[in-house]
Structure formats: C-alpha cells, structure tokens
Design an enzyme around this catalytic site. Structure first.
Site, short mmCIF file in Angstrom:
data_model
loop_
_atom_site.label_atom_id
_atom_site.label_comp_id
_atom_site.label_asym_id
_atom_site.label_seq_id
_atom_site.Cartn_x
_atom_site.Cartn_y
_atom_site.Cartn_z
CB SER A 97 26.38 31.69 52.72
OG SER A 97 25.22 30.97 52.44
CD GLU A 109 30.69 30.19 52.44
OE1 GLU A 109 30.00 29.82 53.40
OE2 GLU A 109 30.48 29.87 51.26
NE ARG A 138 30.70 25.96 52.32
CZ ARG A 138 30.32 24.67 52.33
NH1 ARG A 138 31.22 23.70 52.21
NH2 ARG A 138 29.06 24.33 52.42
C1 LIG Z 1 24.05 32.85 44.57
C2 LIG Z 1 25.21 32.14 45.24
C3 LIG Z 1 25.02 30.88 45.79
C4 LIG Z 1 26.08 30.20 46.41
N1 LIG Z 1 25.86 28.96 46.95
C5 LIG Z 1 26.89 28.29 47.51
C6 LIG Z 1 26.70 26.99 48.09
O1 LIG Z 1 25.60 26.44 48.08
N2 LIG Z 1 27.78 26.37 48.62
C7 LIG Z 1 29.01 26.94 48.64
O2 LIG Z 1 29.96 26.32 49.15
N3 LIG Z 1 29.21 28.17 48.12
C8 LIG Z 1 28.20 28.85 47.56
N4 LIG Z 1 28.40 30.10 47.03
C9 LIG Z 1 29.74 30.69 47.09
C10 LIG Z 1 30.62 30.38 45.84
O3 LIG Z 1 29.81 30.10 44.72
C11 LIG Z 1 31.56 29.21 46.08
O4 LIG Z 1 32.45 29.46 47.13
C12 LIG Z 1 32.37 28.88 44.81
O5 LIG Z 1 33.05 27.69 45.02
C13 LIG Z 1 33.37 29.97 44.45
O6 LIG Z 1 33.83 29.68 43.15
P1 LIG Z 1 34.30 30.82 42.16
O7 LIG Z 1 34.81 30.16 40.93
O8 LIG Z 1 33.27 31.84 41.97
O9 LIG Z 1 35.53 31.39 42.99
P2 LIG Z 1 35.92 32.95 43.23
O10 LIG Z 1 34.84 33.57 44.02
O11 LIG Z 1 36.28 33.58 41.93
O12 LIG Z 1 37.22 32.74 44.09
C14 LIG Z 1 37.15 32.18 45.38
C15 LIG Z 1 38.59 31.84 45.83
O13 LIG Z 1 39.06 30.77 45.02
C16 LIG Z 1 40.31 31.14 44.44
N5 LIG Z 1 40.42 30.53 43.11
C17 LIG Z 1 39.59 30.65 42.06
N6 LIG Z 1 40.05 29.93 41.03
C18 LIG Z 1 41.19 29.34 41.45
C19 LIG Z 1 42.16 28.47 40.84
N7 LIG Z 1 42.05 28.06 39.56
N8 LIG Z 1 43.20 28.06 41.58
C20 LIG Z 1 43.34 28.45 42.88
N9 LIG Z 1 42.49 29.28 43.50
C21 LIG Z 1 41.43 29.71 42.79
C22 LIG Z 1 40.27 32.67 44.34
O14 LIG Z 1 41.58 33.20 44.24
C23 LIG Z 1 39.57 32.99 45.65
O15 LIG Z 1 40.51 32.94 46.70
C24 LIG Z 1 27.36 30.81 46.44
C25 LIG Z 1 27.55 32.08 45.88
C26 LIG Z 1 26.50 32.74 45.28
C27 LIG Z 1 26.70 34.11 44.69
#
Ligand SMILES: Cc1cc2nc3c(=O)[nH]c(=O)nc-3n(C[C@H](O)[C@H](O)[C@H](O)COP(=O)(O)OP(=O)(O)OC[C@H]3O[C@@H](n4cnc5c(N)ncnc54)[C@H](O)[C@@H]3O)c2cc1C
Length: 249
Positions: free
Chosen positions: A170, A241, A119
């Site tokens: 999570s 996380e 992560r």
């Molecule tokens: C229902 C649910 C289920 C989930 N299941 C999982 C799972 O199975 N496995 C898992 O690993 N995670 C899971 N997650 C957590 C999450 O979906 C992941 O961490 C996902 O990768 C975050 O992506 P996001 O686009 O929403 O990022 P955000 O939440 O919008 O941002 C996360 C971080 O990434 C950075 N970021 C976003 N875009 C960019 C970019 N273009 N360049 C640089 N940095 C950037 C942001 O600044 C921030 O620091 C889950 C979340 C939910 C709500």
C-alpha cells in the site's frame, strides 16, 4: 568521519532513490533471526519474518498472530511501522523490545515507550535499532481453527492484491474517515495511470506496480500526482505509507 547509515528489514516498505543511498545499509541476520517461545511469551529477533512468527504461533496454538501471515516484513520493520491489517496490529501483542540507541546503549522499551499509533512507533523519531521484541500470548485456539484463518487470509490477499509482484504494498495510509486511500484513487479515475514503467494497479488502486524498468522517479511522480488530484477533488490529504530513502531518514 561520520558515515550515514540506514537499517533495512526486508525492504518491503521502502522506495530507494534512483541515486541509491550513499552510506552504510545494515541488515540484521544470523542470531537476529531466532525465535524463543515459552509458556506465555515469544521473543523474536529483529530479522524474523512475520509469516515465520505467525507459523511459530500456529505450531503452539496461539491465536491472534494470524494477521502476520501475509505481511512480507521483518519484526524490526514491522515494529517500527506498527504493521497490521484489519485483523490486528503489531501493538496488539507487543510487550517490550530491546533496542540499540545512538550512543551505543542497550535499552528495554515497554509498550508505552513505543507510542504506537496507526503505522507509527517512536522508532521513527529516535531511530533506535530494534534488536528483538517480546510478544504475549493472549488466546489459545485449536490448531485447525488458526490454520483455517491463515488460509482464508492468504486466499483473500491473493484475490485482492495485484498479480504483478514487483510493488511496495500500500502506497498511502488509510485517511481519516471510512474510505480507504484506494477508494479515492479509483474515484478520480487513476487506475492504470502510468509514468514510465510504473503504473497504478488495476486490481488495487493503492498499489503501484513495476511493469519492468520503473525508476523511483516514476513512482514518485505518480505519488505526487495522486496526492494533488485527490486533494483537488476531495480535499483529502493522502499521507504516504511507503518510505523514501534517503529523504525520510
Ligand atoms: C506485497 C506487500 C504487502 C504488504 N502488506 C502489508 C500489510 O498488510 N500491512 C502492513 O502494515 N504493511 C504491509 N506492507 C508493508 C511492509 O511489509 C510493512 O510495513 C513491513 O512491516 C515492513 O517491514 P520490513 O522489514 O520490510 O521493513 P523495511 O521496509 O526494510 O523498513 C521499514 C522501516 O523500518 C525500519 N527498520 C527496519 N528494521 C529495523 C530495525 N531492526 N530497527 C529499527 N528500524 C528498523 C527501516 O529503517 C525503515 O524505516 C506490505 C508490503 C508489500 C510489498
């Protein structure tokens, strides 16, 4: 004047402060939502959602990307977080990325440059903005097999995840050892523990759900309490996380 900025993907791993974020929140859409696939690689813009990338791979009979089907994040957020499940992680298929650095330069980063771990990637430190990422084809498989795996993953997630949809996934990373964070939270009897409208899910102890009007403060209070109790009882330090904004910037 320097304006604080923050790049958001799908916001699925973020808890914004109740005071909001006093600055610029940037979301990459439009051309950043494009996917280009050729014989051996796929280039995805940072705004592409993981389930969409998984579907593109399914359409081309590429196996290995099935794990992405249930993660509600974008490529940008997922690369930054090295998102994954037991079935795979972003780093497994990652080849390279194009990023925009703080001084306005466009740079290519290799897999080694990304320093992926559980992560985590180097983007957490550099705060470079990911523009697109290239992933490699490792394995082809019959479409029906890939489809079956995807259906199984989705069914299993539906079964395990809380029915209340408002949550941030999570809350804690899996600690070292073979027990997941939810196991410790369950053992200390905190399922159903509530502050305001935030509650530890009965279905999955590592998830905090919003029963209606939960504030970020309520969620943070639960997180601090869980950290304290689990440390007291098991001497295990749970690591968050979910990211706090602006604190984790
Ligand atoms: C229902 C649910 C289920 C989930 N299941 C999982 C799972 O199975 N496995 C898992 O690993 N995670 C899971 N997650 C957590 C999450 O979906 C992941 O961490 C996902 O990768 C975050 O992506 P996001 O686009 O929403 O990022 P955000 O939440 O919008 O941002 C996360 C971080 O990434 C950075 N970021 C976003 N875009 C960019 C970019 N273009 N360049 C640089 N940095 C950037 C942001 O600044 C921030 O620091 C889950 C979340 C939910 C709500």
């Amino acid at each position: 004047m320097k304006i604080p900025w923050f790049i958001i993907g799908n916001g699925s791993n973020i808890l914004f402060s109740d005071d909001g974020f006093h600055g610029l929140v940037i979301k990459l859409v439009g051309n950043f939502m494009r996917v280009n696939i050729n014989n051996n690689s796929i280039i995805a813009g940072s705004g592409v959602l993981l389930p969409s990338l998984s579907r593109h791979c399914l359409a081309n009979c590429w196996s290995g990307f099935e794990f992405m089907c249930g993660i509600p994040g974008t490529i940008g957020g997922a690369v930054r977080m090295n998102a994954g499940t037991k079935q795979g992680e972003i780093k497994d298929h990652f080849v390279s990325a194009t990023v925009l650095t703080h001084d306005g330069a466009i740079k290519n980063l290799s897999k080694e440059d990304m320093q992926f771990s559980y992560r985590h990637s180097i983007l957490a430190k550099t705060r470079d903005i990911l523009l697109s990422a290239t992933f490699a084809k490792h394995k082809v498989a019959p479409k029906e097999d890939i489809q079956k795996t995807i259906k199984e993953i989705i069914a299993s997630r539906r079964q395990k995840q809380p029915r209340i949809k408002r949550n941030c996934g999570s809350v804690f990373k899996s600690p070292p050892g073979n027990k997941p964070a939810g196991w410790y939270i369950e053992q200390v009897g905190l399922k159903g523990f509530r502050v305001g409208d935030a509650m530890i899910s009965y279905e999955h102890a590592n998830w905090i759900v919003n029963l209606g009007n939960a504030k970020a403060y309520d969620v943070k209070s639960i997180i601090s309490y869980v950290e304290y109790i689990v440390l007291q009882k098991f001497n295990v330090c749970l690591e968050r996380e979910v990211l706090y904004i602006p604190e984790d910037l």
